[in-house]
Design a protein around this motif. Structure first.
Motif, PDB file in Angstrom:
ATOM      1  N   GLY A 149      20.528  20.043  37.720  1.00 30.02           N
ATOM      2  CA  GLY A 149      20.037  21.410  37.638  1.00 30.02           C
ATOM      3  C   GLY A 149      20.700  22.372  38.596  1.00 30.02           C
ATOM      4  O   GLY A 149      20.093  23.341  39.033  1.00 30.02           O
ATOM      5  N   ARG A 150      21.948  22.083  38.922  1.00 27.86           N
ATOM      6  CA  ARG A 150      22.738  22.925  39.846  1.00 27.86           C
ATOM      7  C   ARG A 150      21.983  23.168  41.161  1.00 27.86           C
ATOM      8  O   ARG A 150      21.961  24.261  41.709  1.00 27.86           O
ATOM      9  N   THR A 151      21.391  22.102  41.661  1.00 23.41           N
ATOM     10  CA  THR A 151      20.651  22.163  42.914  1.00 23.41           C
ATOM     11  C   THR A 151      21.605  22.156  44.099  1.00 23.41           C
ATOM     12  O   THR A 151      22.566  21.390  44.119  1.00 23.41           O
ATOM     13  N   ALA A 152      21.335  22.983  45.083  1.00 26.47           N
ATOM     14  CA  ALA A 152      22.118  22.971  46.321  1.00 26.47           C
ATOM     15  C   ALA A 152      21.681  21.771  47.154  1.00 26.47           C
ATOM     16  O   ALA A 152      20.486  21.497  47.304  1.00 26.47           O
ATOM     17  N   LEU A 153      22.635  21.045  47.701  1.00 19.97           N
ATOM     18  CA  LEU A 153      22.348  19.805  48.417  1.00 19.97           C
ATOM     19  C   LEU A 153      22.121  20.085  49.898  1.00 19.97           C
ATOM     20  O   LEU A 153      23.036  20.473  50.617  1.00 19.97           O
ATOM     21  N   GLY A 154      20.880  19.860  50.348  1.00 21.59           N
ATOM     22  CA  GLY A 154      20.535  20.090  51.739  1.00 21.59           C
ATOM     23  C   GLY A 154      20.351  18.794  52.511  1.00 21.59           C
ATOM     24  O   GLY A 154      20.536  17.694  51.970  1.00 21.59           O
ATOM     25  N   ILE A 155      19.938  18.905  53.773  1.00 18.05           N
ATOM     26  CA  ILE A 155      19.831  17.719  54.617  1.00 18.05           C
ATOM     27  C   ILE A 155      18.737  16.768  54.131  1.00 18.05           C
ATOM     28  O   ILE A 155      18.904  15.553  54.178  1.00 18.05           O
ATOM     29  N   ASP A 156      17.619  17.304  53.667  1.00 17.16           N
ATOM     30  CA  ASP A 156      16.527  16.442  53.200  1.00 17.16           C
ATOM     31  C   ASP A 156      16.948  15.646  51.969  1.00 17.16           C
ATOM     32  O   ASP A 156      16.626  14.465  51.834  1.00 17.16           O
TER      33      ASP A 156
END
Length: 240
Positions: free
Chosen positions: A43-50
């Motif tokens: 879903g074109r999610t931005a990849l963060g630390i969590d």
């Protein structure tokens, strides 16, 4: 292809992959025998630390438990460039995820990236490009760095970069260009069963040696990378 179509095509005998706010985890029954672990971004999610640490934990927990492949299915934005993520060391979390995938690949869990949508920058490097082989689904839209960002780094105008991109794949985003540089191992045919194409790939997986430089040379997309890497390797051995 949609994510549901891809999962159904890869695992006609069923899967338990879940999509939790754009983060994929689970497994699927391989055609014939065995199971594949599945991780990824949707879903074109931005990849963060969590997200990165969650995916890393999932990968590490699988090592020594089974010997099936790990499929990294990707449709992401770039990394999540929020103040919180940056201050907490986003680069380290992304590097950790990439190293977990590389470690798994060297310890009995061959990794296959499947890029079906967008991906860019650090998120692309930490997921799809951290696998032993990367497969592209037609319609995928990858970019290691978009041209406006590349312009800031190289100090070349976007017009100059656009002109260079016409003849030099390393300057150009897109699936075909990444395949020519060797980053994308192959592009699957969506008119043929994905499970069969996955089975053929797993049955003829290259060894763990990084072949992207060699593929780029063979495909005339990166003519010098393989030779330069070889010279650096030889010099390192000489320094021993």
């Amino acid at each position: 292809m949609t994510l549901d179509e891809i999962l159904t095509g890869l695992f006609p005998d069923g899967h338990d992959v879940t999509n939790d706010r754009g983060i994929l985890t689970g497994s699927g029954a391989l055609k014939g025998d065995g199971r594949a672990l599945v991780v990824g971004v949707a879903g074109r999610t931005a990849l963060g630390i969590d997200d990165a640490i969650r995916l890393s934990r999932h990968v590490l927990a699988s090592i020594g438990v089974d010997s099936g492949p790990i499929l990294v299915i990707v449709d992401s934005d770039s990394q999540r460039m929020s103040k919180r993520d940056e201050l907490l060391g986003l680069n380290e979390f992304l590097a950790h995820l990439a190293k977990c995938l590389l470690f798994a690949d060297l310890n009995g869990r061959p990794t296959v990236g499947i890029l079906y949508g967008h991906s860019a920058a650090g998120a692309f490097l930490a997921t799809a490009l951290a696998t032993r082989v990367l497969v592209g689904i037609p319609g995928a839209d990858p970019a290691v760095m978009d041209l406006p960002s590349m312009s800031k780094v190289t100090k070349l105008s976007i017009a100059v970069l656009e002109e260079k991109a016409k003849s030099t794949p390393v300057f150009a985003p897109g699936l075909a260009n990444l395949a020519q540089t060797g980053a994308v191992h192959l592009i699957w045919d969506t008119s043929a069963p994905l499970a069969d194409q996955l089975g053929a790939l797993l049955g003829d997986m290259p060894d763990t040696r990084d072949r992207r430089g060699a593929l780029g040379k063979e495909r005339a997309g990166r003519l010098k990378a393989e030779d330069i890497a070889g010279r650096v390797h030889d010099l390192a051995l000489q320094q021993g």
